[in-house]
Design an enzyme around this catalytic site. Structure first.
Site, PDB file in Angstrom:
ATOM      1  N   LYS A  16      -3.433  -2.600   4.018  1.00  0.00           N
ATOM      2  CA  LYS A  16      -3.339  -2.183   2.622  1.00  0.00           C
ATOM      3  C   LYS A  16      -4.690  -1.624   2.184  1.00  0.00           C
ATOM      4  O   LYS A  16      -5.723  -2.290   2.337  1.00  0.00           O
ATOM      5  CB  LYS A  16      -2.955  -3.408   1.776  1.00  0.00           C
ATOM      6  CG  LYS A  16      -3.223  -3.274   0.307  1.00  0.00           C
ATOM      7  CD  LYS A  16      -2.219  -2.397  -0.363  1.00  0.00           C
ATOM      8  CE  LYS A  16      -2.570  -2.302  -1.853  1.00  0.00           C
ATOM      9  NZ  LYS A  16      -1.950  -1.128  -2.473  1.00  0.00           N
ATOM     10  N   ASP A  49      13.807   3.625   2.639  1.00  0.00           N
ATOM     11  CA  ASP A  49      14.103   2.186   2.624  1.00  0.00           C
ATOM     12  C   ASP A  49      15.603   2.016   2.443  1.00  0.00           C
ATOM     13  O   ASP A  49      16.149   2.342   1.385  1.00  0.00           O
ATOM     14  CB  ASP A  49      13.329   1.506   1.487  1.00  0.00           C
ATOM     15  CG  ASP A  49      13.473  -0.012   1.545  1.00  0.00           C
ATOM     16  OD1 ASP A  49      14.622  -0.501   1.653  1.00  0.00           O
ATOM     17  OD2 ASP A  49      12.450  -0.705   1.477  1.00  0.00           O
ATOM     18  N   ASP A  99      -2.056   2.084   4.195  1.00  0.00           N
ATOM     19  CA  ASP A  99      -1.079   2.309   3.127  1.00  0.00           C
ATOM     20  C   ASP A  99      -1.785   2.178   1.783  1.00  0.00           C
ATOM     21  O   ASP A  99      -2.256   1.102   1.428  1.00  0.00           O
ATOM     22  CB  ASP A  99       0.037   1.258   3.244  1.00  0.00           C
ATOM     23  CG  ASP A  99       1.175   1.503   2.266  1.00  0.00           C
ATOM     24  OD1 ASP A  99       1.033   2.370   1.376  1.00  0.00           O
ATOM     25  OD2 ASP A  99       2.211   0.813   2.397  1.00  0.00           O
ATOM     26  N   GLU A 156       8.965  -1.730  11.092  1.00  0.00           N
ATOM     27  CA  GLU A 156       8.044  -2.440  10.195  1.00  0.00           C
ATOM     28  C   GLU A 156       8.439  -3.908  10.067  1.00  0.00           C
ATOM     29  O   GLU A 156       9.602  -4.223   9.781  1.00  0.00           O
ATOM     30  CB  GLU A 156       8.050  -1.780   8.807  1.00  0.00           C
ATOM     31  CG  GLU A 156       7.165  -2.519   7.811  1.00  0.00           C
ATOM     32  CD  GLU A 156       6.877  -1.731   6.547  1.00  0.00           C
ATOM     33  OE1 GLU A 156       7.676  -0.846   6.190  1.00  0.00           O
ATOM     34  OE2 GLU A 156       5.829  -2.026   5.934  1.00  0.00           O
ATOM     35  N   GLU A 182       9.209   5.605   0.711  1.00  0.00           N
ATOM     36  CA  GLU A 182       9.764   4.324   0.274  1.00  0.00           C
ATOM     37  C   GLU A 182      10.126   4.340  -1.205  1.00  0.00           C
ATOM     38  O   GLU A 182      10.877   3.480  -1.650  1.00  0.00           O
ATOM     39  CB  GLU A 182       8.801   3.175   0.589  1.00  0.00           C
ATOM     40  CG  GLU A 182       7.556   3.149  -0.253  1.00  0.00           C
ATOM     41  CD  GLU A 182       6.634   1.991   0.127  1.00  0.00           C
ATOM     42  OE1 GLU A 182       6.740   0.942  -0.526  1.00  0.00           O
ATOM     43  OE2 GLU A 182       5.820   2.137   1.043  1.00  0.00           O
ATOM     44  N   HIS A 194      11.193   2.172   6.087  1.00  0.00           N
ATOM     45  CA  HIS A 194      10.407   1.200   5.333  1.00  0.00           C
ATOM     46  C   HIS A 194      11.225  -0.085   5.251  1.00  0.00           C
ATOM     47  O   HIS A 194      12.401  -0.056   4.886  1.00  0.00           O
ATOM     48  CB  HIS A 194      10.144   1.747   3.927  1.00  0.00           C
ATOM     49  CG  HIS A 194       9.413   0.798   3.037  1.00  0.00           C
ATOM     50  ND1 HIS A 194      10.045   0.098   2.019  1.00  0.00           N
ATOM     51  CD2 HIS A 194       8.122   0.417   3.004  1.00  0.00           C
ATOM     52  CE1 HIS A 194       9.152  -0.652   1.395  1.00  0.00           C
ATOM     53  NE2 HIS A 194       7.972  -0.483   1.968  1.00  0.00           N
ATOM     54  N   GLU A 233      -0.227   6.267   4.677  1.00  0.00           N
ATOM     55  CA  GLU A 233       1.032   6.092   3.933  1.00  0.00           C
ATOM     56  C   GLU A 233       0.780   6.184   2.428  1.00  0.00           C
ATOM     57  O   GLU A 233      -0.158   5.579   1.910  1.00  0.00           O
ATOM     58  CB  GLU A 233       1.615   4.729   4.312  1.00  0.00           C
ATOM     59  CG  GLU A 233       2.954   4.397   3.687  1.00  0.00           C
ATOM     60  CD  GLU A 233       3.574   3.148   4.341  1.00  0.00           C
ATOM     61  OE1 GLU A 233       3.390   2.942   5.558  1.00  0.00           O
ATOM     62  OE2 GLU A 233       4.216   2.369   3.626  1.00  0.00           O
TER      63      GLU A 233
HETATM   64 MG    MG Z   1       4.223   1.289   1.903  1.00  0.00          MG
END
Ligand code: MG
Length: 296
Positions: A87, A190, A115, A250, A167, A217, A141
């Site tokens: 992240k 997603d 991301d 993922e 996503e 996702h 991402e």
């Molecule tokens: Mg993401």
């Protein structure tokens, strides 16, 4: 249902709710025929999913954040993950310090994705992408907000790091723009948000026509994970070739008791892979007692 809600509900929570109904219907159909959902989707390309770890969120209340992140990253390496996603999206200097610390700790062989959860504008993201290039980033991402399609295109022109996103996009109509304008290098729909299996099949077909890889996702409960594994079994290669790469799945590793307890079945990673359930439907059963414990 879509037609009834489309005037106010073309994206977001309305489509997520329709996705739940759609996924439940595919589960029922699979159980009725006694086959896993992937059979209904056209059959399996694979029986297990090569997983990367999603985690590495900035920990709170620790003496050193980079040291805690490095420890977590080394844990994923020891566990056998082929890679992990960090992240970012705090500020450019902080992001870069985390990327550097983790790449140096895990070595050159593991995949490292980042991301930003749409934290930046295009010029910030370009600066960051260029600064991250020496650290072999597998994808970047959601660098910019999902509405900023031109921002994505601008970043693509100025960086060699592949861009991933999707996503926060919904239905074939939303993905049409991402695909036709080649906004991202890797599409991340997603299943539980964008419209369920019925809509996902259409988006996968559109993506295959554009030769655009789909890496779903996956971030939700065990039901969402089970559904995503069924989709993943039936996901083609983009493109097909003699020895295609094993696609990536993922696997959220941030702590969440509801996610893990909602199904009676547990998903256990072995040698860097999750088995895809072979039971009828989604292959999971709800633990209703557990769910009642979380009722408001
Ligand atoms: Mg993401």
């Amino acid at each position: 249902m879509y037609n009834w809600t489309r005037d106010q509900g073309q994206k977001g929570v309305t489509i997520a709710a329709l996705s739940a109904v759609d996924i439940a219907l595919w589960d029922i159909k699979g159980r009725a025929f006694g086959v896993p959902v992937y059979t209904l989707l056209g059959g399996a390309y694979r029986r297990r999913a090569r997983v990367y770890a999603t985690g590495l969120y900035e920990p709170q209340g620790v003496p050193s954040i980079p040291a805690a992140l490095v420890e977590e990253a080394l844990g994923y390496r020891r566990a056998g993950f082929c890679g992990m996603k960090l992240k970012i999206g705090y500020d450019l200097r902080t992001d870069l310090s985390y990327v550097r610390a983790i790449r140096e700790a895990i070595g050159p062989d593991l995949l490292l994705m980042v991301d930003a959860n749409h934290a930046y504008n295009a010029s910030e993201a370009i600066r960051l992408a260029r600064a991250m290039e020496p650290y072999d980033i597998h994808w970047f991402e959601e660098p910019v907000p999902p509405e900023d399609l031109d921002g994505y295109l601008e970043i693509k022109r100025h960086s060699t790091i592949p861009l991933a996103g999707g996503e926060c996009e919904y239905t074939r109509y939303g993905f049409r723009e991402l695909i036709n304008r080649r906004v991202v290098d890797i599409l991340q729909p997603d299943l539980c948000a964008m419209g369920g299996f019925s809509e996902m099949l259409k988006v996968v077909a559109m993506a295959s026509a554009a030769n655009l890889p789909v890496v779903p996702h996956v971030w939700g409960t065990g039901v969402g994970l089970a559904a995503a594994l069924q989709l993943f079994a039936a996901l083609p290669h983009f493109p097909e070739r003699r020895f295609p790469d094993d696609p990536l799945f993922e696997y959220d590793r941030s702590p969440h008791p509801f996610r893990d307890g909602v199904t009676r079945e547990r998903f256990v990673m072995r040698d860097g892979y999750l088995e895809i359930p072979q039971r009828p439907g989604l292959g999971v059963t709800l633990d209703r007692d557990f769910i009642r414990g979380f009722a408001a």
